[in-house]
Enzyme design. Structure first.
Site, mmCIF file in Angstrom:
data_model
loop_
_atom_site.group_PDB
_atom_site.id
_atom_site.type_symbol
_atom_site.label_atom_id
_atom_site.label_comp_id
_atom_site.label_asym_id
_atom_site.label_seq_id
_atom_site.Cartn_x
_atom_site.Cartn_y
_atom_site.Cartn_z
ATOM 1 C CG ASP A 16 -2.007 0.952 1.035
ATOM 2 O OD1 ASP A 16 -2.320 1.386 -0.100
ATOM 3 O OD2 ASP A 16 -2.754 1.230 2.124
ATOM 4 C CG ASN A 64 -7.947 -1.771 -5.099
ATOM 5 O OD1 ASN A 64 -7.138 -2.872 -5.001
ATOM 6 N ND2 ASN A 64 -8.289 -0.808 -4.189
HETATM 7 C C1 IPE Z 1 -5.649 -2.689 -0.261
HETATM 8 O O1 IPE Z 1 -5.209 -1.290 -0.124
HETATM 9 C C2 IPE Z 1 -5.663 -3.486 -1.713
HETATM 10 C C3 IPE Z 1 -4.071 -3.445 -2.282
HETATM 11 C C4 IPE Z 1 -3.086 -3.224 -1.630
HETATM 12 C C5 IPE Z 1 -3.958 -4.098 -3.432
HETATM 13 P P1 IPE Z 1 -6.328 -0.430 -0.665
HETATM 14 O O2 IPE Z 1 -5.478 1.074 -0.632
HETATM 15 O O3 IPE Z 1 -7.275 -0.547 -1.387
HETATM 16 O O4 IPE Z 1 -7.157 -0.394 0.988
HETATM 17 P P2 IPE Z 1 -8.046 0.729 1.589
HETATM 18 O O5 IPE Z 1 -9.075 1.342 0.656
HETATM 19 O O6 IPE Z 1 -6.856 1.784 2.310
HETATM 20 O O7 IPE Z 1 -8.487 0.239 2.784
HETATM 21 C C1 IPE Z 2 -1.496 0.278 -3.171
HETATM 22 O O1 IPE Z 2 -1.420 1.453 -3.177
HETATM 23 C C2 IPE Z 2 -1.924 -0.407 -4.760
HETATM 24 C C3 IPE Z 2 -3.052 -0.615 -5.096
HETATM 25 C C4 IPE Z 2 -4.172 -0.730 -4.261
HETATM 26 C C5 IPE Z 2 -3.353 -1.246 -6.464
HETATM 27 P P1 IPE Z 2 -2.731 2.695 -3.342
HETATM 28 O O2 IPE Z 2 -3.062 2.820 -4.779
HETATM 29 O O3 IPE Z 2 -3.722 2.094 -2.527
HETATM 30 O O4 IPE Z 2 -1.777 3.930 -2.664
HETATM 31 P P2 IPE Z 2 -2.620 4.921 -1.690
HETATM 32 O O5 IPE Z 2 -3.023 4.201 -0.404
HETATM 33 O O6 IPE Z 2 -3.561 5.698 -2.506
HETATM 34 O O7 IPE Z 2 -1.315 5.758 -1.313
HETATM 35 MG MG MG Z 3 -4.081 2.437 -0.722
#
Ligand code: IPE
Ligand code: IPE
Ligand code: MG
Length: 238
Positions: A16, A64
């Site tokens: 993340d 997502n």
């Molecule tokens: C979890 O991260 C999913 C992945 C790392 C692929 P998200 O960024 O989607 O989760 P939330 O929305 O912060 O809970």
């Molecule tokens: C994790 O990074 C990757 C995916 C969920 C695909 P994020 O895209 O959630 O990054 P933040 O949390 O917005 O910084």
């Molecule tokens: Mg995230």
């Protein structure tokens, strides 16, 4: 008794922080995802030396899809490019790749690449890399329940014979051991629907580093800390 030498057999990572990493640089979110994809390579390569036999990474969740069409399409393109570019190196490094998650909603051209990489590396005996793509813990449990109910309806399974050993055989992870350690980068302390059933007794590490900044050195440090933990599994240590 010393626990200093124990290391996790199966590590799962919620990668993340890509979006914030890009934002901090005034760049679009996809720039962060591209940088994040590059980190995967080093972390996979670090596994044999750290004694990590199974590595499972969360790449795209069932939630997502709520992101903009631009970001979702960019991520799907990135997954395809990653598989095309990394297949040969993964094969040569003896990595066995598997995918978990529901493939039904993914583009056929991506699913084809996923199937191809699984098949190509099926005979490999090194690190077991599992990529969670369109994965959600609740979705996985629901799909498992559906298949289990089907087997009951067909008379193939006696409901009285269902135990907590039966159920995981219906999960996407049926060939994998449960994770010992779940790492989440970016400072968020939540599991966001990752490996719900499998993580019942996992240790958790929530670290502040954003995924594109996560290095092998930090990975090794987190693995080292795991060795200091006392895992009781509900029992009392003598
Ligand atoms: C979890 O991260 C999913 C992945 C790392 C692929 P998200 O960024 O989607 O989760 P939330 O929305 O912060 O809970
Ligand atoms: C994790 O990074 C990757 C995916 C969920 C695909 P994020 O895209 O959630 O990054 P933040 O949390 O917005 O910084
Ligand atoms: Mg995230």
């Amino acid at each position: 008794m010393s626990h200093a030498k124990s290391h996790p057999h199966h590590v799962a990572i919620i990668m993340d922080g890509n979006g914030r990493w890009a934002q901090m640089r005034g760049r679009p979110r996809l720039f962060g995802h591209t940088a994040g994809a590059r980190r995967v390579k080093d972390i996979v390569r670090a596994c044999p030396d750290l004694g990590v036999k199974y590595l499972t990474i969360f790449a795209f969740s069932t939630e997502n899809w709520k992101r903009t069409q631009t970001e979702v399409a960019g991520l799907m393109r990135l997954f395809k490019r990653y598989i095309r570019r990394e297949a040969k190196a993964l094969f040569e490094e003896n990595v066995r790749v598997r995918f978990i998650g529901d493939r039904v909603r993914l583009e056929p051209s991506l699913v084809e690449l996923m199937d191809g990489l699984e098949l190509m590396t099926a005979g490999n005996t090194g690190t077991n890399l599992t990529i969670a793509l369109n994965y959600g813990g609740r979705d996985e449990v629901t799909r498992a329940a559906r298949r289990l109910a089907h087997d009951v309806a067909m008379g193939k399974l006696d409901p009285r014979a269902i135990t907590d050993d039966t159920f995981p055989r219906y999960l996407d992870t049926y060939v994998l051991p449960d994770p010992d350690l779940v790492i989440r980068t970016s400072g968020e302390a939540r599991i966001s629907n990752f490996l719900l059933w499998q993580s019942a007794y996992a240790e958790y590490e929530f670290i502040d580093t954003l995924w594109p900044d996560f290095t092998e050195a930090e990975f090794a440090k987190v693995i080292g800390r795991f060795g200091q933990r006392e895992r009781r599994f509900g029992a009392v240590t003598a």
